[in-house]
Design a protein around this motif. Structure first.
Motif, PDB file in Angstrom:
ATOM      1  N   THR A  56       0.515  -0.990  -0.005  1.00 44.74           N
ATOM      2  CA  THR A  56      -0.027   0.470  -0.298  1.00 44.74           C
ATOM      3  C   THR A  56       1.104   1.245  -0.176  1.00 44.74           C
ATOM      4  N   VAL A  57       2.158   1.057   0.466  1.00 47.52           N
ATOM      5  CA  VAL A  57       3.042   2.357   0.817  1.00 47.52           C
ATOM      6  C   VAL A  57       3.458   2.760  -0.213  1.00 47.52           C
ATOM      7  N   GLU A  58       3.745   1.707  -0.621  1.00 48.42           N
ATOM      8  CA  GLU A  58       5.245   1.908  -2.863  1.00 48.42           C
ATOM      9  C   GLU A  58       3.923   2.294  -3.581  1.00 48.42           C
ATOM     10  N   THR A  59       2.835   1.596  -3.546  1.00 55.29           N
ATOM     11  CA  THR A  59       1.680   2.042  -4.399  1.00 55.29           C
ATOM     12  C   THR A  59       1.610   3.606  -3.859  1.00 55.29           C
ATOM     13  N   PHE A  60       1.029   3.811  -3.523  1.00 58.66           N
ATOM     14  CA  PHE A  60       0.672   5.342  -2.677  1.00 58.66           C
ATOM     15  C   PHE A  60       2.172   6.700  -3.172  1.00 58.66           C
ATOM     16  N   GLU A  61       2.853   5.888  -2.778  1.00 60.28           N
ATOM     17  CA  GLU A  61       4.628   7.009  -3.711  1.00 60.28           C
ATOM     18  C   GLU A  61       4.670   6.872  -4.607  1.00 60.28           C
ATOM     19  N   LYS A  62       4.352   5.288  -5.520  1.00 58.39           N
ATOM     20  CA  LYS A  62       4.566   5.910  -6.975  1.00 58.39           C
ATOM     21  C   LYS A  62       3.653   6.319  -7.409  1.00 58.39           C
ATOM     22  N   GLU A  63       2.228   6.591  -6.791  1.00 58.94           N
ATOM     23  CA  GLU A  63       1.422   7.437  -7.629  1.00 58.94           C
ATOM     24  C   GLU A  63       1.395   8.758  -6.908  1.00 58.94           C
ATOM     25  N   PHE A  64       1.580   9.127  -5.914  1.00 62.21           N
ATOM     26  CA  PHE A  64       1.733  10.314  -5.498  1.00 62.21           C
ATOM     27  C   PHE A  64       3.313  11.034  -6.516  1.00 62.21           C
ATOM     28  N   GLN A  65       3.915  10.248  -6.538  1.00 59.10           N
ATOM     29  CA  GLN A  65       5.627  11.052  -7.847  1.00 59.10           C
ATOM     30  C   GLN A  65       4.525  11.241  -9.044  1.00 59.10           C
ATOM     31  N   SER A  66       3.966  10.010  -9.301  1.00 55.30           N
ATOM     32  CA  SER A  66       3.617  10.760 -10.994  1.00 55.30           C
ATOM     33  C   SER A  66       2.855  11.463 -10.696  1.00 55.30           C
ATOM     34  N   PHE A  67       1.881  11.826 -10.017  1.00 51.74           N
ATOM     35  CA  PHE A  67       0.894  13.187  -9.365  1.00 51.74           C
ATOM     36  C   PHE A  67       1.621  13.660  -9.630  1.00 51.74           C
ATOM     37  N   SER A  68       2.940  14.465  -9.098  1.00 52.48           N
ATOM     38  CA  SER A  68       3.429  15.468  -9.345  1.00 52.48           C
ATOM     39  C   SER A  68       3.862  16.385 -10.211  1.00 52.48           C
TER      40      SER A  68
END
Length: 92
Positions: A80-92
Motif C-alpha cells: 500500500t505504501v509503495e503504491t501510494f508513493e509511486k502514484e503520488f510521484q506521478s501526480f506531482s
C-alpha cells in the motif's frame, strides 16, 4: 493464553498490549480468510486497559497462523505504501 485442558495448539487466545481496533480488525480480516481457520476474533476487554485479546481456533497451530497473519499484513501495508508513493510521484 491456552484454552482449557481439552483444547489443543489450534485454539489460543493471545493478549497483545498497546494495540487496539486498528490492528485487531485488519489482522482478523486477513486470518479469517485462511482455509484452516475455524474462528478468528478479537475483543478489547475494557477501554481503560491497553490490551487486546485475539482468539484463533484452527486445524493448525494457532501461533503459526498468527505469525503468518502478521507477516501477510506487513506485506499488504508495504504494498500500500509503495503504491501510494509511486502514484503520488506521478501526480506531482
Amino acid at each position: 493464553l491456552a484454552g482449557d485442558e481439552n483444547s489443543d495448539e489450534g485454539c489460543r487466545t493471545f493478549v497483545i498490549t498497546d494495540e487496539g481496533h486498528t490492528l485487531g480488525n485488519a489482522l482478523k480480516c486477513i486470518i479469517c480468510r485462511y482455509p484452516e481457520v475455524d474462528f478468528c476474533g478479537y475483543t478489547i476487554p475494557h477501554p481503560v486497559e491497553n490490551k487486546m485479546h485475539f482468539r484463533i481456533q484452527s486445524k493448525g497451530r494457532a501461533v503459526d497462523i498468527l505469525r503468518r497473519g502478521l507477516e501477510d499484513l506487513e506485506k499488504l501495508c508495504d504494498h500500500t505504501v509503495e503504491t501510494f508513493e509511486k502514484e503520488f510521484q506521478s501526480f506531482s
